[in-house]
Design a protein around this motif. Structure first.
Motif, PDB file in Angstrom:
ATOM      1  N   UNK A  18       0.833  -1.210   0.000  1.00 19.69           N
ATOM      2  CA  UNK A  18       0.000   0.000   0.000  1.00 19.69           C
ATOM      3  C   UNK A  18       0.864   1.254   0.000  1.00 19.69           C
ATOM      4  N   UNK A  19       1.919   1.274   0.814  1.00 23.45           N
ATOM      5  CA  UNK A  19       2.794   2.452   0.883  1.00 23.45           C
ATOM      6  C   UNK A  19       3.523   2.691  -0.438  1.00 23.45           C
ATOM      7  N   UNK A  20       4.041   1.607  -1.038  1.00 17.92           N
ATOM      8  CA  UNK A  20       4.726   1.738  -2.326  1.00 17.92           C
ATOM      9  C   UNK A  20       3.762   2.260  -3.386  1.00 17.92           C
ATOM     10  N   UNK A  21       2.541   1.714  -3.368  1.00 16.99           N
ATOM     11  CA  UNK A  21       1.526   2.162  -4.324  1.00 16.99           C
ATOM     12  C   UNK A  21       1.209   3.644  -4.149  1.00 16.99           C
ATOM     13  N   UNK A  22       1.085   4.083  -2.898  1.00 15.31           N
ATOM     14  CA  UNK A  22       0.806   5.495  -2.633  1.00 15.31           C
ATOM     15  C   UNK A  22       1.951   6.384  -3.110  1.00 15.31           C
ATOM     16  N   UNK A  23       3.190   5.965  -2.864  1.00 13.74           N
ATOM     17  CA  UNK A  23       4.351   6.765  -3.285  1.00 13.74           C
ATOM     18  C   UNK A  23       4.440   6.860  -4.802  1.00 13.74           C
ATOM     19  N   UNK A  24       4.240   5.718  -5.483  1.00  8.17           N
ATOM     20  CA  UNK A  24       4.292   5.725  -6.947  1.00  8.17           C
ATOM     21  C   UNK A  24       3.178   6.595  -7.518  1.00  8.17           C
ATOM     22  N   UNK A  25       1.970   6.441  -6.977  1.00 12.11           N
ATOM     23  CA  UNK A  25       0.832   7.232  -7.463  1.00 12.11           C
ATOM     24  C   UNK A  25       1.055   8.719  -7.217  1.00 12.11           C
ATOM     25  N   UNK A  26       1.608   9.051  -6.036  1.00 11.49           N
ATOM     26  CA  UNK A  26       1.887  10.456  -5.734  1.00 11.49           C
ATOM     27  C   UNK A  26       2.906  11.029  -6.714  1.00 11.49           C
ATOM     28  N   UNK A  27       3.905  10.215  -7.051  1.00 14.60           N
ATOM     29  CA  UNK A  27       4.911  10.683  -8.007  1.00 14.60           C
ATOM     30  C   UNK A  27       4.294  10.905  -9.385  1.00 14.60           C
ATOM     31  N   UNK A  28       3.417   9.985  -9.803  1.00  9.78           N
ATOM     32  CA  UNK A  28       2.738  10.141 -11.095  1.00  9.78           C
ATOM     33  C   UNK A  28       1.842  11.376 -11.112  1.00  9.78           C
ATOM     34  N   UNK A  29       1.125  11.604 -10.012  1.00  6.98           N
ATOM     35  CA  UNK A  29       0.248  12.776  -9.921  1.00  6.98           C
ATOM     36  C   UNK A  29       1.064  14.059 -10.017  1.00  6.98           C
ATOM     37  N   UNK A  30       2.198  14.086  -9.317  1.00 11.48           N
ATOM     38  CA  UNK A  30       3.054  15.287  -9.336  1.00 11.48           C
ATOM     39  C   UNK A  30       3.592  15.549 -10.747  1.00 11.48           C
ATOM     40  N   UNK A  31       4.040  14.481 -11.441  1.00 19.48           N
ATOM     41  CA  UNK A  31       4.582  14.647 -12.794  1.00 19.48           C
ATOM     42  C   UNK A  31       3.501  15.081 -13.766  1.00 19.48           C
ATOM     43  N   UNK A  32       2.300  14.487 -13.648  1.00 21.17           N
ATOM     44  CA  UNK A  32       1.205  14.847 -14.544  1.00 21.17           C
ATOM     45  C   UNK A  32       0.741  16.276 -14.301  1.00 21.17           C
ATOM     46  N   UNK A  33       0.700  16.688 -13.021  1.00 21.35           N
ATOM     47  CA  UNK A  33       0.322  18.070 -12.697  1.00 21.35           C
ATOM     48  C   UNK A  33       1.324  19.053 -13.293  1.00 21.35           C
ATOM     49  N   UNK A  34       2.618  18.727 -13.214  1.00 21.51           N
ATOM     50  CA  UNK A  34       3.653  19.604 -13.795  1.00 21.51           C
ATOM     51  C   UNK A  34       3.507  19.674 -15.314  1.00 21.51           C
ATOM     52  N   UNK A  35       3.186  18.535 -15.936  1.00 26.22           N
ATOM     53  CA  UNK A  35       3.009  18.509 -17.389  1.00 26.22           C
ATOM     54  C   UNK A  35       1.805  19.343 -17.802  1.00 26.22           C
TER      55      UNK A  35
END
Length: 385
Positions: A18-35
């Motif tokens: 669950x923690x790994x999934x949250x970290x990966x998803x948070x990273x994807x959200x941050x990258x997509x928001x920047x894009x």
């Protein structure tokens, strides 16, 4: 297999996933928001180009950029806050301008606003491009929490399955032990019964009669153990007779300083029970009551009924049970005696609830004054399914 270790490893693994999934998803959200922010800067630049264009400006690339935004909601306002344009917003109802105004404020407060100045020297001459998160970004932000919820559901289901497996394994052990005990007792009991019959034919002695009763008692106990693990067949029984048989046996083997009182109604009370197992329950309650009174006091067994249930209450004048232990006394291993395994009440609860679909509980107890156990049996519960 140590169930506790397996459960701990299972839970820790689920937490790590669950923690790994949250970290990966948070990273994807941050990258997509920047894009998306970069896309909106390009979008705002295209708007500036349109505002500064003359008749010689090629706007084909600008139009391509503006029309290329299919997912990010956009609201364009002038310097006075008036709506100039909007994209990718699902507008319903007649309050379009009010809705767009509120939405623009929300976007601005979230930091999603780009100002396009038309004149570098005049700060109040600008166009404001407000934008929100795309549908994809919103879904990606919610997804980790949905995934976490699914993981938690599987963790809970896994723990329940492990606990049920452990309980099932323990039940199989107890069933096997009970049946093996009954099997091992069978041969010597049969021999003892034959010897007592031989003694009775040669000698006329009351001691031999009593010995014969005890051997028959051993045979009954062995049969009870052989039935553990199988669903016993209940029959409609006269509860007065069943309880009388159990009480006679206990009373003859209890100190004379214990007074047995039977409060039975004149009318016959019946219920669907397996007599040998039900007598076992009553005997356990009575033995515990005698022990609680230290061999001196009054033990009362009462039978009564209503339209739906038959009730048996076993009361003593013994030490009493603390209120916090009312449920604990039925757990396997609970005992206040120096000898014994603390299985009597646990087995009694299982016999009443699992085999007879009834209830057994501590109705009331007061330290130093005594305890009342109640058994509730639904009439014709087995016939009604």
């Amino acid at each position: 297999m140590n169930i506790r270790i397996v459960r701990t490893v299972f839970v820790l693994s689920a937490i790590v996933i669950a923690l790994v999934s949250l970290l990966v998803s948070h990273s994807l959200v941050r990258d997509l928001a920047a894009e998306e922010h970069t896309k909106m800067e390009i979008f705002a630049g295209a708007y500036r180009t349109i505002n500064e264009a003359d008749e010689n400006t090629d706007l084909s690339l600008v139009q391509f950029v503006l029309s290329g935004n299919k997912t990010i909601p956009v609201i364009v306002l002038d310097s006075d806050g008036n709506i100039e344009d909007y994209l990718n917003l699902n507008i319903r109802g007649n309050d379009t301008l009010q809705y767009l105004g509120r939405k623009a404020v929300q976007m601005r407060e979230s930091g999603n606003s780009i100002l396009i100045y038309h004149d570098r020297e005049i700060n109040d001459n600008y166009t404001e491009v407000c934008y929100g998160d795309s549908l994809m970004l919103n879904r990606l932000m919610i997804y980790p929490y949905i995934e976490l919820g699914v993981v938690m559901v599987f963790v809970i289901m896994g723990i329940i399955a492990l606990l049920n497996f452990k309980k099932s394994e323990q039940n199989r052990v107890w069933v096997g032990l009970s049946k093996e005990t009954a099997h091992q007792l069978g041969t010597p009991i049969s021999s003892l019964m034959a010897w007592t019959e031989l003694l009775k034919s040669k000698y006329d002695d009351n001691l031999i009669v009593e010995m014969s009763k005890d051997v028959e008692r051993l045979d009954t106990i062995a049969k009870r153990f052989s039935k553990v693990g199988s669903m016993p067949e209940p029959r409609e029984e006269n509860l007065q007779m069943v309880l009388q048989h159990a009480l006679d046996y206990i009373e003859h083997r209890s100190p004379a300083t214990v007074t047995f009182e039977r409060v039975f109604p004149e009318a016959i009370v019946t219920a669907s029970v397996n007599a040998p197992l039900f007598e076992w329950v009553v005997e356990n309650l009575c033995k515990n009551a005698v022990d609680a009174m230290d061999g001196k006091g009054t033990l009362t067994v009462e039978i009564f009924e209503d339209s739906d249930n038959a009730y048996i209450e076993v009361s003593d004048t013994g030490k009493g049970i603390p209120r916090k232990s009312f449920k604990t006394v039925f757990l396997a291993g609970y005992t206040t005696k120096t000898r014994g395994w603390g299985l009597g009440l646990s087995l009694a609860k299982r016999i009443i609830e699992d085999y007879h679909k009834g209830r057994i509980f501590v109705k009331k107890s007061e330290l130093g004054k005594g305890t009342v156990f109640r058994i509730e049996l639904r009439k014709n519960s087995h016939k009604n399914g």
